[in-house]
Structures are given as structure tokens and as C-alpha cells.
Design a protein around this motif. Sequence first.
Motif, mmCIF file in Angstrom:
data_model
loop_
_atom_site.group_PDB
_atom_site.id
_atom_site.type_symbol
_atom_site.label_atom_id
_atom_site.label_comp_id
_atom_site.label_asym_id
_atom_site.label_seq_id
_atom_site.Cartn_x
_atom_site.Cartn_y
_atom_site.Cartn_z
ATOM 1 N N LEU A 95 -7.257 17.082 9.674
ATOM 2 C CA LEU A 95 -7.446 15.638 9.806
ATOM 3 C C LEU A 95 -7.817 15.157 11.205
ATOM 4 O O LEU A 95 -8.509 14.152 11.351
ATOM 5 C CB LEU A 95 -6.149 14.916 9.389
ATOM 6 C CG LEU A 95 -5.635 15.135 7.971
ATOM 7 C CD1 LEU A 95 -4.233 14.541 7.831
ATOM 8 C CD2 LEU A 95 -6.585 14.513 6.961
ATOM 9 N N THR A 154 -9.621 18.042 2.582
ATOM 10 C CA THR A 154 -8.690 17.205 1.823
ATOM 11 C C THR A 154 -9.093 17.021 0.365
ATOM 12 O O THR A 154 -8.300 16.536 -0.444
ATOM 13 C CB THR A 154 -8.546 15.817 2.475
ATOM 14 O OG1 THR A 154 -9.844 15.195 2.558
ATOM 15 C CG2 THR A 154 -7.947 15.939 3.870
ATOM 16 N N ALA A 160 -4.369 11.369 2.642
ATOM 17 C CA ALA A 160 -3.743 12.435 3.418
ATOM 18 C C ALA A 160 -3.230 11.930 4.761
ATOM 19 O O ALA A 160 -2.166 12.342 5.231
ATOM 20 C CB ALA A 160 -4.736 13.580 3.628
ATOM 21 N N LYS A 183 -9.204 10.910 -0.987
ATOM 22 C CA LYS A 183 -8.051 11.773 -0.712
ATOM 23 C C LYS A 183 -7.828 11.946 0.789
ATOM 24 O O LYS A 183 -6.688 12.160 1.231
ATOM 25 C CB LYS A 183 -8.247 13.133 -1.375
ATOM 26 C CG LYS A 183 -8.118 13.094 -2.894
ATOM 27 C CD LYS A 183 -8.284 14.472 -3.495
ATOM 28 C CE LYS A 183 -8.128 14.435 -5.020
ATOM 29 N NZ LYS A 183 -8.301 15.768 -5.622
ATOM 30 N N SER A 184 -8.905 11.865 1.570
ATOM 31 C CA SER A 184 -8.754 12.033 3.015
ATOM 32 C C SER A 184 -7.944 10.884 3.618
ATOM 33 O O SER A 184 -7.122 11.096 4.506
ATOM 34 C CB SER A 184 -10.124 12.134 3.693
ATOM 35 O OG SER A 184 -10.814 10.896 3.689
#
Length: 350
Positions: free
Chosen positions: A309, A330, A339, A335-336
Motif C-alpha cells: 500500500l 489488493t 485495505a 479493495k485498495s
Amino acid sequence: SCIDNAFEHFSTVERFQVGYKIFQNTGSSQRKPGIYITSLEAFEVKSEKPGLYDVREVNENWVAKKSERITHSYAAVNGLTRDLRMAADEIIPPMLESAYNSKEYQGNVKDGYSLIYNPPELHYQKKRWKTPQNKINGKSFTAKLLGDSMLEAQRRGKEVSWVIHGDGAKIFLEAMQRISNHKLDKHRVLFLAPRESMVNILPLVRQSQMKLHKSVMKFQADDWSEGSFKNRTRGAVADEVEKFGDEFKQKSATMRSEATSNLIKAGGLAATSVSALARVPAALAVPKMAWGTQTLRNMASVNIADPALNPHLHPFKSKDEMYAHVITETGGLAKSFAAVVKAKLKGRNS
């Protein structure tokens, strides 16, 4: 012991954490001086010592073992990490390879490297703590170890090429202050997203006759953490680089121009970040807007100890490379963002 509150402590008994506060004077007639238990929960502290490590590739993984001296032609001081394994295996190797596996430096980092391990401060429940081990082996201990290791390699005539990452620059500065009257011309150094003022560091590098990597320092474009911001926007850093001679005049001019551009860019990001974040749900559905929100997502990740990340851990990646990296790691754009939120809620900041 809590760094931010001298009264607050916790101890571990087996796998339980007992939190408590010690008051010698409470200032209240209703509450007497003494030890007050404030929490009891399952918890486990992993305390790793700083040290000098020999890092070699074993079955496609980098493995660190304690060492008495610098044994390789490449070395590093890590910054943000969760533990020794992450620093040695995931974070530092790609940095060294990007820095020195080039035609100009003809490096072969695959042979291994030496690591001065700089342990992260223990963070828990949004507070900073020091373990008994941290108190004994803190920043000054690590800086002395780094300085002594560089001097020992110099005496042997060992040529060493370094990368100094993030908060590792704080360790490097203190080490150089300790050995400022020594010649270190066998060493070459590159600073990656340094979180210490380069205006303070570069004169000591020059004074010691240490060689400077042609790139001087590198940052990922979305890394706007506090230390990175100052070094990316100060023309005084370029002034110090120019003092290294004709070889660095062009680099200095480029850095001066970039500092002005970065200052304007940073101001624009700060001014638009609030309104842009408010549009995140819509941005996820509109590609053109999504690129802007990815920058904001990356900016929000600069203190998360997760290579999937955090742009701070990838100083050699371009914007597009970093965007692609996060989405791949991710599992998708939406979804990133999830996360990042999950990482912050779990307290993975270091």
C-alpha cells in the motif's frame, strides 16, 4: 512505557497485557497516589534488537543473520517496517537492486548485503511505547553501531554502496555527527525518501569525502510524509548538492526546479484533498477521477508498514507503476481503498 505520557505503562504476563498508570500525586482528595490498573487483554509484544546483519538469498527468500562487520559491497539502513524479516526480505532488496544494478554501477546485489537494522517504535492503541529492550538499544545505540561499522570497513579498504531509507536517515545523521572527523571515501550513499533534513546531512557527507550516488535522493511521487515533504520542497537541499562539484551541477539545477514545482503541487493537493475525498464513491466508477483518488489513497498510506500500500516503501516506482502495484496487490481499485481503511483501523501504522 508510553512515550507521550510518563505516567502510563503496560507489562506482559504470559500472553496478557496489563495496562496501568502510576501516580505519585493525583491532585485529588478522592484519588490516592498509587498504581491504577487500566486494562487487561490478550497481547504479545515482539521486541527485536537493532544490529548488524548479513543478508543472503536462501530458497528465493532473503534471510538475515547476525554479523560482526560489514561483509558485502552493498549495505542499508532501513526505515519504516514491521519487523526485521520485512525489512531484510521485502523492503530493502528491491531498493538496492534499483539503485545499483545498473550499467553505471555494475552491481550484483544478488550476492547479498549488510543491514543495519533500525527497529520500529512499538505503536499500540494510537500510542507510542518503548519496551525495556528499546530503552537499552535505542536510536543512539543504532547510530553508534552504524558509525563503528563504517569506520571498520574504511580501515579494511572495503568499498561499500549504501541506501538509507526513511527514518534510517535520522540514524545516519547521528552516526555521521559521531564520526565527523573521519575520512569515509570508501563509502557511497543514496538517500531514499529520507525523513531527516538533507540540509543537515549533506555537509557531513561532503566533509567525510563520502561519495554521493548520482541520484542523491529518490521519492515516490505520492510520498508526502512530513520528512519527505521538507526535502522535496526546499531549494536549500539543491544548494548543498551543488557544493559536491561540477558532477552535480546539473542535478542541483534539476532538484531546484523540482522543489519549486513540488511546493506548488503540494499546496494544490492540500487545498483539494478534502473535496476530492468526498467524491471517492463517484470516483471509483469514473476512471478519470479515480486516478486522482488513488493519489489521495497513497498519501493516506505513507505511515502504514505494508509494501502493498505504501508509496514511501517504493521510491523508485513511477505514479502509474505505483497505482498498478497497489491494485494488483489488493485485488482491485475498490479493495485498495478498503485495505487502507482496514490497515488504519487495525493500528498497523508504524
